[in-house]
Design an enzyme around this catalytic site. Structure first.
Site, short mmCIF file in Angstrom:
data_model
loop_
_atom_site.label_atom_id
_atom_site.label_comp_id
_atom_site.label_asym_id
_atom_site.label_seq_id
_atom_site.Cartn_x
_atom_site.Cartn_y
_atom_site.Cartn_z
N LYS A 1 -48.60 -22.91 -54.20
CA LYS A 1 -48.79 -21.47 -53.97
C LYS A 1 -48.87 -20.70 -55.27
O LYS A 1 -49.61 -19.73 -55.37
CB LYS A 1 -47.64 -20.92 -53.11
CG LYS A 1 -47.77 -21.27 -51.64
CD LYS A 1 -46.94 -20.34 -50.79
CE LYS A 1 -47.11 -20.65 -49.32
NZ LYS A 1 -46.18 -19.89 -48.48
N LYS B 1 -54.93 -28.62 -45.78
CA LYS B 1 -54.15 -28.25 -44.59
C LYS B 1 -54.78 -27.04 -43.91
O LYS B 1 -55.25 -26.13 -44.59
CB LYS B 1 -52.72 -27.92 -45.05
CG LYS B 1 -51.73 -27.80 -43.92
CD LYS B 1 -50.34 -27.42 -44.44
CE LYS B 1 -50.26 -25.97 -44.82
NZ LYS B 1 -48.91 -25.45 -45.01
N LYS C 1 -53.15 -20.32 -42.65
CA LYS C 1 -53.40 -18.90 -42.39
C LYS C 1 -54.12 -18.23 -43.54
O LYS C 1 -54.80 -17.24 -43.36
CB LYS C 1 -52.05 -18.17 -42.29
CG LYS C 1 -51.23 -18.49 -41.10
CD LYS C 1 -49.79 -18.00 -41.33
CE LYS C 1 -48.98 -18.18 -40.08
NZ LYS C 1 -47.55 -18.12 -40.34
P1 AMP Z 1 -45.90 -21.16 -41.66
O1 AMP Z 1 -47.16 -20.66 -41.06
O2 AMP Z 1 -46.10 -21.73 -43.03
O3 AMP Z 1 -44.79 -20.20 -41.57
O4 AMP Z 1 -45.45 -22.43 -40.78
C1 AMP Z 1 -44.71 -22.34 -39.59
C2 AMP Z 1 -44.55 -23.70 -38.95
O5 AMP Z 1 -45.84 -24.25 -38.61
C3 AMP Z 1 -43.88 -24.75 -39.84
O6 AMP Z 1 -43.04 -25.56 -39.04
C4 AMP Z 1 -45.04 -25.53 -40.39
O7 AMP Z 1 -44.68 -26.85 -40.74
C5 AMP Z 1 -46.00 -25.52 -39.21
N1 AMP Z 1 -47.40 -25.64 -39.69
C6 AMP Z 1 -48.10 -24.72 -40.41
N2 AMP Z 1 -49.34 -25.16 -40.67
C7 AMP Z 1 -49.42 -26.40 -40.11
C8 AMP Z 1 -50.46 -27.39 -40.04
N3 AMP Z 1 -51.67 -27.19 -40.59
N4 AMP Z 1 -50.20 -28.55 -39.38
C9 AMP Z 1 -48.99 -28.75 -38.80
N5 AMP Z 1 -47.97 -27.87 -38.84
C10 AMP Z 1 -48.18 -26.70 -39.48
#
Ligand code: AMP
Ligand code: TRP
Length: 336
Positions: A115, A198, A201
């Site tokens: 990041k 990956k 968002k």
């Molecule tokens: P975040 O959007 O970074 O706050 O992620 C929230 C949850 O979603 C966490 O448990 C992440 O590990 C999961 N997550 C986010 N992006 C992915 C992805 N591309 N594949 C699998 N899990 C994800």
């Protein structure tokens, strides 16, 4: 101790649209786990501001993430759903953990490196100590299990290290050593444009991800346009090694249909991607369509969502306040 239930805690940042990655890697598993664990789900707004967030957009995104959890099947009557900043204990315990964690540990965190990129000098200090706050989220409730996607594994190891060091330093067994729960066939959903990145968002390409705010036509179109290769589909999962885009679509298909990726390969193996993509588009729309529509409806009910977050934070405070009081006592903070 017959009524003892183990406790899960997990969080999502309100820093953009919820994606298919959030759904398959995290939220969908929470829906299953809420039946067997005492469950606390948090919209982590304190984490979100480690990178710049426009205040008005942050407010809406916080409600939207809560709406997404409820629309996916998290039951606000059975679970606690709240936004992090309404419970001051998160920031307080994070400070104590800033004094427990070592610089060397944080220097190893790959998410910070990704990041912050090349411009590390200009990253916020918050982004650097982000994993300490995450450990505080979990341990403020003495959560025993944390369901997340694969990308959070390293942060959960750090949470275990912090708990262990705190316990050792203060000669106690106060904090549990939390277990990660990384479940399902799609623990790391990749970008639809690049099988080595990956799904995120923050990817500038809208076509790289499926958002839970996308309508049915958009979902189907993004699947049809997803990058593949010119080889026929392999008959085994092993046969898809070195073909990251094909493997990703296979895992998504498996997760959405509750089947094993291996079985889907056996079914479509030998063919091109046309029929596979048509069926995957249909499957995606049938699973995600009702969720995205319910989410849209809930996003218009701001008072209802705000009330759930308020009640959730009251319940969260009831659990966390005595734990934080004990921590103060252990550390030696005078309490009058
Ligand atoms: P975040 O959007 O970074 O706050 O992620 C929230 C949850 O979603 C966490 O448990 C992440 O590990 C999961 N997550 C986010 N992006 C992915 C992805 N591309 N594949 C699998 N899990 C994800
Ligand atoms: N860091 C997590 C992510 O970006 C979100 C998060 C914050 C979290 N606090 C947490 C996840 C506590 C699990 C437990 O995905």
């Amino acid at each position: 101790m017959t009524d003892f239930k183990q406790r899960i805690f997990s969080g999502v940042q309100p820093s953009g649209n919820l994606t298919l990655g959030n759904y398959l890697g995290a939220i969908r598993n929470w829906v299953t786990l809420q039946k067997t664990y005492e469950s606390i789900f948090c919209v982590v707004d304190l984490h979100a501001i480690t990178v710049w967030q426009d205040p008005a957009i942050l407010r809406d995104a916080t409600r939207e993430v809560a709406a997404g959890m409820i629309a996916s099947g998290i039951d606000p009557k059975e679970c606690i759903i709240f936004n992090q900043s309404q419970v001051p204990g998160h920031a307080e315990l994070a400070w104590i953990f800033n004094c427990v964690a070592r610089m060397g540990w944080l220097n190893r965190m790959t998410q910070f490196k990704e990041k912050a990129g090349k411009n590390r000098e200009r990253a916020s200090v918050g982004l650097y100590v982000y994993p300490d706050l995450m450990a505080a989220d979990i341990l403020l409730y003495k959560a025993t299990h944390v369901p997340v996607g694969e990308d959070q594994k390293q942060h959960l190891e750090l949470t275990r290290d912090i708990a262990q060091k705190f316990n050792n330093d203060y000669g106690t067994d106060f904090f549990p050593i939390t277990e990660p729960l990384i479940l399902g066939e799609a623990t790391r959903v990749m970008s639809l444009r690049d099988g080595n990145a990956k799904m995120s968002k923050s990817d500038p390409s809208e076509n790289s991800r499926i958002n839970l705010t996308d309508d049915r036509d958009t979902i189907a179109r993004k699947i049809r346009k997803a990058k593949t290769d010119s080889e026929p589909i392999a008959t085994t999962l092993e046969g898809l090694e070195g073909r990251p885009e094909a493997k990703n679509l296979m895992n998504i298909f498996a997760a959405l249909s509750d089947r094993r990726a291996e079985d889907i390969c056996a079914e479509y193996g030998g063919q091109g991607f046309a029929a596979f993509k048509r069926d995957l588009a249909e499957l995606s729309v049938s699973v995600l369509g009702p969720i995205t529509e319910e989410m849209k409806r809930l996003c218009d009910e701001k008072t209802y969502i705000d009330q759930i977050l308020k009640e959730g934070s009251e319940k969260a405070r009831i659990i966390s306040e005595p734990i934080l009081k004990d921590v103060h006592n252990i550390v030696g903070f005078l309490q009058s």
